[in-house]
Structures are given as structure tokens and as C-alpha cells.
Enzyme design. Structure first.
Site, PDB file in Angstrom:
ATOM      1  N   PHE A 171       0.864  -1.190   0.000  1.00  0.00           N
ATOM      2  CA  PHE A 171       0.000   0.000   0.000  1.00  0.00           C
ATOM      3  C   PHE A 171       0.899   1.239   0.000  1.00  0.00           C
ATOM      4  CE2 PHE A 171      -3.392   2.821   0.904  1.00  0.00           C
ATOM      5  CZ  PHE A 171      -4.577   2.137   0.673  1.00  0.00           C
TER       6      PHE A 171
ATOM      7  N   PHE B 154      -1.278  -2.780   8.034  1.00  0.00           N
ATOM      8  CA  PHE B 154      -2.038  -3.574   9.005  1.00  0.00           C
ATOM      9  C   PHE B 154      -1.485  -5.004   9.112  1.00  0.00           C
ATOM     10  CE2 PHE B 154      -5.727  -6.062  10.380  1.00  0.00           C
ATOM     11  CZ  PHE B 154      -6.263  -5.274  11.379  1.00  0.00           C
ATOM     12  N   GLU B 155      -0.943  -5.513   8.010  1.00  0.00           N
ATOM     13  CA  GLU B 155      -0.447  -6.897   7.989  1.00  0.00           C
ATOM     14  C   GLU B 155       1.020  -7.018   8.423  1.00  0.00           C
ATOM     15  OE1 GLU B 155      -2.399  -5.698   5.316  1.00  0.00           O
ATOM     16  OE2 GLU B 155      -4.114  -6.777   6.134  1.00  0.00           O
TER      17      GLU B 155
ATOM     18  N   ASP C 152      -5.580  10.606   2.877  1.00  0.00           N
ATOM     19  CA  ASP C 152      -6.215   9.639   1.983  1.00  0.00           C
ATOM     20  C   ASP C 152      -6.818   8.473   2.735  1.00  0.00           C
ATOM     21  OD1 ASP C 152      -5.160  11.231   0.069  1.00  0.00           O
ATOM     22  OD2 ASP C 152      -3.403   9.988  -0.310  1.00  0.00           O
ATOM     23  N   THR C 153      -6.815   8.513   4.042  1.00  0.00           N
ATOM     24  CA  THR C 153      -7.169   7.310   4.791  1.00  0.00           C
ATOM     25  C   THR C 153      -8.162   7.598   5.901  1.00  0.00           C
ATOM     26  OG1 THR C 153      -4.860   6.693   4.459  1.00  0.00           O
ATOM     27  CG2 THR C 153      -6.120   5.309   5.937  1.00  0.00           C
TER      28      THR C 153
ATOM     29  N   HIS D 168      -9.596   5.577   7.818  1.00  0.00           N
ATOM     30  CA  HIS D 168      -9.306   4.774   9.006  1.00  0.00           C
ATOM     31  C   HIS D 168      -7.814   4.818   9.365  1.00  0.00           C
ATOM     32  CE1 HIS D 168      -8.832   2.177   5.556  1.00  0.00           C
ATOM     33  NE2 HIS D 168      -8.383   1.167   6.263  1.00  0.00           N
TER      34      HIS D 168
ATOM     35  N   PHE E 250      10.241  -0.117  13.695  1.00  0.00           N
ATOM     36  CA  PHE E 250       8.964   0.458  13.235  1.00  0.00           C
ATOM     37  C   PHE E 250       9.262   1.493  12.148  1.00  0.00           C
ATOM     38  CE2 PHE E 250       5.465   3.602  13.745  1.00  0.00           C
ATOM     39  CZ  PHE E 250       4.421   2.766  13.370  1.00  0.00           C
TER      40      PHE E 250
ATOM     41  N   ARG F  64       9.958  12.287   3.077  1.00  0.00           N
ATOM     42  CA  ARG F  64      10.666  11.429   4.046  1.00  0.00           C
ATOM     43  C   ARG F  64      11.159  10.140   3.405  1.00  0.00           C
ATOM     44  NH1 ARG F  64       7.149  14.591   6.251  1.00  0.00           N
ATOM     45  NH2 ARG F  64       6.991  15.153   8.450  1.00  0.00           N
TER      46      ARG F  64
END
Ligand code: INI
Length: 165
Positions: free
Chosen positions: A23, A62-63, A90-91, A93, A118, A132
Site C-alpha cells: 500500500f 495492518f499486515e 487519503d485514509t 481509518h 517500526f 521522508r
């Protein structure tokens, strides 16, 4: 007093896995390039035939935790780097994906004892994410350095505790 710290010069023997989210691939593929550049320059073999580096692709941030967990449990890696990009504009959630990804990665890292970096960018706009990921600075490079430090540091702690036995 013991000074316990990781080194970058002795990190070239580490086994490393990178987990990358597809993504926002425009951003994550650039983070991956920066990450590989840093690892290569610190003596890690990054070619397709590398025996010390594996790269796993997941659908989205998420995965990242579940695949990091599966890789950590193989006990093949001293450190795992996760790379993702979650963009608030754009999100709808955004908060859910960021929270699950960050809490999941932290929890897998503690549960398995394998340091997991992370490397998920969380920004308001695509422009900020691209800045970035190479336009201004490539945080993929920074995540790789943090991985080398943590992989080395955990090795230092493990060998110190073996010497105590
Ligand atoms: N995943 C991301 O890594 N970044 C995003 O910005 C994003 N958005 O916008 O929704 C995103 N969603 C996908 C998510 O991570 C999962 O792959 C999906 O929900 C399937 O579980």
C-alpha cells in the site's frame, strides 16, 4: 559499570528480514531502496542471492505485525525491519491502521524477543511521505541503521549473559 551498546561496524554478520507494505508502494519502494543502500554500505549482502537478507511483501501496514511474527518465530533473524506508509489525508481509518500496526509490531517484538524496527511513515499528505522517502531525506536509511544497532545490541547482551554462566 558495564557500557552496553550496539555497534555499526560489527553488524555485517546479521541475518535480517525486511517486511514491506505494498500500500502506497510509491513511498514504500523508496523506503526499501534507502534501507538496502544503507545495509549494503554496512557490509550486508543485499543481492537477490543473499543468504543474510530476506524481503517479504504484505498488502498493507495492518499486515506488518502478523508477518513479522511469523518471521521472528523462525529464529532465523536477529532483527526485522518493517516498512509502510499511512497517509492521513487519503485514509479515513488512518488511526485504526496506525494503531494496529504500531501496537502489533511492538507486541510481536516483545513476545518473540526479536527487535523489530517500526519503519512506518505516518503523515498528513503524500507530499510529506515522499519527502521522508527520498525527496528530502530517506528514512529507509535511518531505519536500516537502527536495525543494525539493535541487532548488534541484542547480540552484545546475549553474549554478556552467556559469559555470566
Ligand atoms: N495500508 C497502508 O499501509 N497505508 C494506508 O494508508 C492504508 N489506507 O489508506 O487504508 C492502508 N490500508 C490497508 C490496510 O493496511 C490493510 O492492508 C487492509 O485493510 C487489509 O487488511
Amino acid at each position: 559499570m558495564a557500557k552496553i551498546e550496539g555497534s555499526f561496524t560489527e553488524a555485517s554478520g546479521l541475518q535480517i528480514a525486511i517486511v514491506v507494505a505494498r500500500f502506497n508502494d510509491l513511498v514504500t519502494s523508496k523506503l526499501l531502496s534507502g534501507c538496502l543502500d544503507c545495509l549494503e554500505r554496512h557490509g550486508i549482502e543485499t543481492s537477490e542471492n543473499s543468504k543474510q537478507l530476506d524481503i517479504a511483501w504484505v498488502p498493507g501496514s495492518f499486515e506488518l505485525p502478523i508477518v513479522s511474527q511469523a518471521l521472528a518465530r523462525t529464529a532465523r533473524y536477529q532483527v526485522i525491519i518493517t516498512l509502510g506508509a499511512v497517509i492521513r489525508g487519503d485514509t479515513p481509518h488512518f488511526d485504526v491502521v496506525v494503531a494496529e500496526s504500531s501496537k502489533g509490531i511492538a507486541s510481536v517484538s516483545r513476545e518473540t524477543g526479536v527487535p523489530i524496527i517500526f519503519g512506518v511513515l505516518t503523515t498528513d499528505t503524500m507530499q510529506q511521505a515522499l519527502e521522508r522517502a527520498g525527496i528530502k531525506n530517506n528514512l529507509g536509511w535511518t531505519y536500516a541503521l537502527q536495525a543494525l544497532e539493535m541487532g548488534s545490541l541484542m547480540g552484545v547482551i546475549a553474549s554478556a549473559s552467556n559469559q555470566d554462566k
